[in-house]
Design an enzyme around this catalytic site. Structure first.
Site, PDB file in Angstrom:
ATOM      1  N   ASP A   1     -71.560  36.157  18.312  1.00 13.68           N
ATOM      2  CA  ASP A   1     -72.608  35.434  17.578  1.00 13.68           C
ATOM      3  C   ASP A   1     -72.008  34.262  16.799  1.00 13.68           C
ATOM      4  OD1 ASP A   1     -75.287  35.024  16.970  1.00 13.68           O
ATOM      5  OD2 ASP A   1     -75.193  36.217  15.130  1.00 13.68           O
TER       6      ASP A   1
ATOM      7  N   GLY B   1     -82.417  41.639   3.824  1.00 15.19           N
ATOM      8  CA  GLY B   1     -82.878  41.564   5.203  1.00 15.19           C
ATOM      9  C   GLY B   1     -83.164  42.939   5.755  1.00 15.19           C
ATOM     10  N   GLY B   2     -83.392  42.982   7.078  1.00 17.07           N
ATOM     11  CA  GLY B   2     -83.737  44.241   7.706  1.00 17.07           C
ATOM     12  C   GLY B   2     -82.631  45.278   7.666  1.00 17.07           C
ATOM     13  N   MET B   3     -81.376  44.817   7.513  1.00 17.99           N
ATOM     14  CA  MET B   3     -80.238  45.738   7.488  1.00 17.99           C
ATOM     15  C   MET B   3     -79.902  46.222   6.091  1.00 17.99           C
ATOM     16  SD  MET B   3     -78.691  46.366  10.467  1.00 17.99           S
ATOM     17  CE  MET B   3     -76.939  46.475  10.173  1.00 17.99           C
ATOM     18  N   GLY B   4     -80.462  45.608   5.046  1.00 16.87           N
ATOM     19  CA  GLY B   4     -80.151  46.030   3.694  1.00 16.87           C
ATOM     20  C   GLY B   4     -80.111  44.864   2.740  1.00 16.87           C
TER      21      GLY B   4
ATOM     22  N   LYS C   1     -72.256  44.582   0.216  1.00 15.45           N
ATOM     23  CA  LYS C   1     -73.287  44.691   1.253  1.00 15.45           C
ATOM     24  C   LYS C   1     -73.696  46.151   1.360  1.00 15.45           C
ATOM     25  CE  LYS C   1     -74.255  42.765   5.842  1.00 15.45           C
ATOM     26  NZ  LYS C   1     -73.681  41.984   6.966  1.00 15.45           N
TER      27      LYS C   1
END
Length: 545
Positions: free
Chosen positions: A170, A47-50, A67
């Site tokens: 969240d 994803g955009g974070m890694g 991660k």
């Protein structure tokens, strides 16, 4: 999904030093926090974070989730700060229902990573989808009770986080993992925040520039929405957001915002739908945010009537999702207490002592109470042609007066204490509370049965309205050839047969449809007049003429 560009990096306090990811990596390396002991086995997600990898800890020979935030994001201190803060916050929350973080450090000299427990299981979102589709899987057969048990464990995790001064921000079905062996773990603490304002990523502001994937704000994707508004920063998943989150006023977000999210999660469990998602293909993120900010959603029973949602569960959901924070549960423990009561069917009732000889219920009175006998015995009788006629004797565990409570009609019989009687009192509000914990169809069925029982109760068996003496005698002669045994008795000059009362009384009670006590009274009268002879406690002798 929502893509981001740097809006600005500003310190919230003029004297506060802006987070430096390069210095952090150097600190990790100097302290020996490097990832040489991990072997990557395959990519799980990107994803955009890694990137998230399935990996193995070579030292302990155990599977882990690795991660990694990619090197090209080193120019984004906001994302690095959020990544590190997620690892640190999760690592400090040691609880059975929060995914454990094992390690943090630098991989290959330029990638910050952290490792977590590798959990074999499914996202709650997938389980709810199986139930919605009824696709025949094992998970599609899960009952509401089983789902509420899962939710209850989520409450424990969030309550623990709150006790440590941390809010999740969240909570949604795709951030809950249900393990193959009953484990329930709250995942993805990437938006978690310390209530004291010391979180690393609180230094930064973000701006959304593009929307492509609607699942981002409906809650299926692992990413989430971050939008800059005139009021502030919106972070979270709009389809589940509390109003104060949707408005972008982060200063108003607190533990009660998490309680709203728990209510939204419970809404999804009950209805199989996200509260602020309409399901329309033209629904965009701003429509959803507007509904979330105004707290506009259909009550669960209207959203999915086929689910037969108990009224008490709906009450809990609506309280947790109240627009005003002051109207919600103020702690997760309060919410959990009501869920426990729902799962256990627990109701609160008063206890009362009725002395021997006094009436608990009087026939024809109007009184909206029922009773459960806790200790002692009572006699239920009805006045027929001016004569009290015993209907039945009741002991511990028996319930009396329930029909008057359900249909508010006059009492159909009297109940007197044969000894000191302890009872639990059930009033109308108590009964409604208990019925509210059941599916609506079950409550309606109970009311219908009550009406039928009330009608049946007014039709007294003919033998209860007069002396059944001769009916018992005639019925005894009918069964005598099959149950009687020849017997020589000196008192009788004629042939005599014996009867086993343990067989005869139940047989006659079933044949005549009257209580065994009435039949026993007839035989006692026969014995008192000398027409039959009592041989022992279980057998009698009767002339066979």
């Amino acid at each position: 999904m929502v893509e981001f560009r740097k809006s600005k990096y500003t310190s919230r306090k003029d004297q506060q030093e802006v987070f430096n990811p390069i210095a952090l990596m150097e600190e990790f390396i100097s302290n020996g926090l490097v990832g040489d002991k991990y072997q990557r086995l395959g990519e799980l997600a990107r994803g955009g974070m890694g990137v998230i990898y399935r990996a193995v800890d070579l030292g302990l020979n155990r599977p882990v989730v690795l991660k990694v935030i990619t090197p090209e994001l080193l120019s984004r201190p906001d994302l690095i700060a959020r990544f590190v803060e997620e690892a640190r916050i999760t690592g400090q929350l040691e609880h059975p229902n929060i995914v454990p973080v094992h390690d943090i450090g630098v991989l290959d000299g330029n990638q910050i990573y952290f490792t977590m427990k590798h959990v074999k299981g499914r996202e709650l979102w997938d389980i709810l989808e199986d139930i919605r589709l009824q696709n025949g899987s094992e998970d599609s057969k899960l009952s509401l009770f089983a789902l509420l048990t899962i939710f209850r464990k989520v409450c424990d995790a969030i309550a623990f986080a709150h006790s440590k001064g941390i809010i999740h921000r969240d909570i949604k079905p795709d951030n809950i993992i249900v393990g193959d062996f009953g484990e329930v773990l709250v995942m993805d603490w990437g938006l978690a925040r310390r209530l004291d304002g010391s979180s690393l990523d609180e230094q930064f502001e973000y701006e959304a520039i593009e929307e492509q994937n609607p699942h981002t704000y409906l809650g299926r994707d692992s990413s989430r929405t971050v939008i800059r508004t005139q009021m502030g920063i919106i972070k979270g998943t709009p389809a589940y957001m509390a109003p104060e989150m949707a408005s972008g006023d982060s200063g108003k977000v607190d533990t009660r915002s998490d309680i709203f999210l728990l209510g939204a999660l419970l809404y999804s469990i009950a209805t199989l739908e996200a509260p602020f998602a309409s399901g329309r293909p033209d629904d965009d993120i701003y429509d959803i945010l507007e509904r979330a900010e105004k707290c506009e959603f259909l009550p669960p029973s209207e959203r999915n009537p086929s689910r037969q949602i108990p009224h008490e569960l709906e009450r809990i959901i609506l309280k947790a999702m109240a627009y005003r924070k002051v109207d919600r549960y103020q702690t997760v423990e309060e919410l959990a207490h009501d869920i426990d009561a729902l799962l256990e069917g627990r109701v609160h009732s008063e206890h009362r002592i009725i002395p021997k000889g006094e009436h608990l219920i009087v026939e024809n009175e109007l009184e909206a109470e029922a009773y459960v006998i806790i200790k002692g015995t009572a006699e239920v009788y009805k006045t027929i042609n001016g004569t009290p006629t015993t209907l039945v004797r009741l002991g511990p565990g028996a319930t009396v007066g329930e029909m008057s409570l359900l249909d508010k009609a006059p009492r159909s019989a009297s109940v007197v204490a044969l000894e000191d009687l302890e009872v639990a009192v059930i009033r109308e509000d108590t009964l409604k509370q208990a019925l509210a914990k059941m599916p609506p169809w079950l409550g309606r069925t109970i009311n219908a049965l009550s009406a039928r029982l009330r009608k049946t109760n007014t039709i007294i068996h003919p033998l209860r309205q007069k002396d059944p003496f001769f009916h018992v005698l005639n019925a005894t002669r009918l069964i005598l050839p099959t149950v009687g045994k020849p017997f020589n008795h000196p008192q009788f000059a004629c042939d005599v047969v014996t009867l086993d009362m343990q067989i005869v009384i139940p047989e006659l009670a079933e044949l005549l449809s009257i209580p065994p006590d009435d039949i026993l009274q007839v035989f006692n009268r026969l014995a008192n007049t000398g027409l039959i002879e009592v041989i022992n406690q279980t057998h009698i002798a009767i002339p066979n003429t």
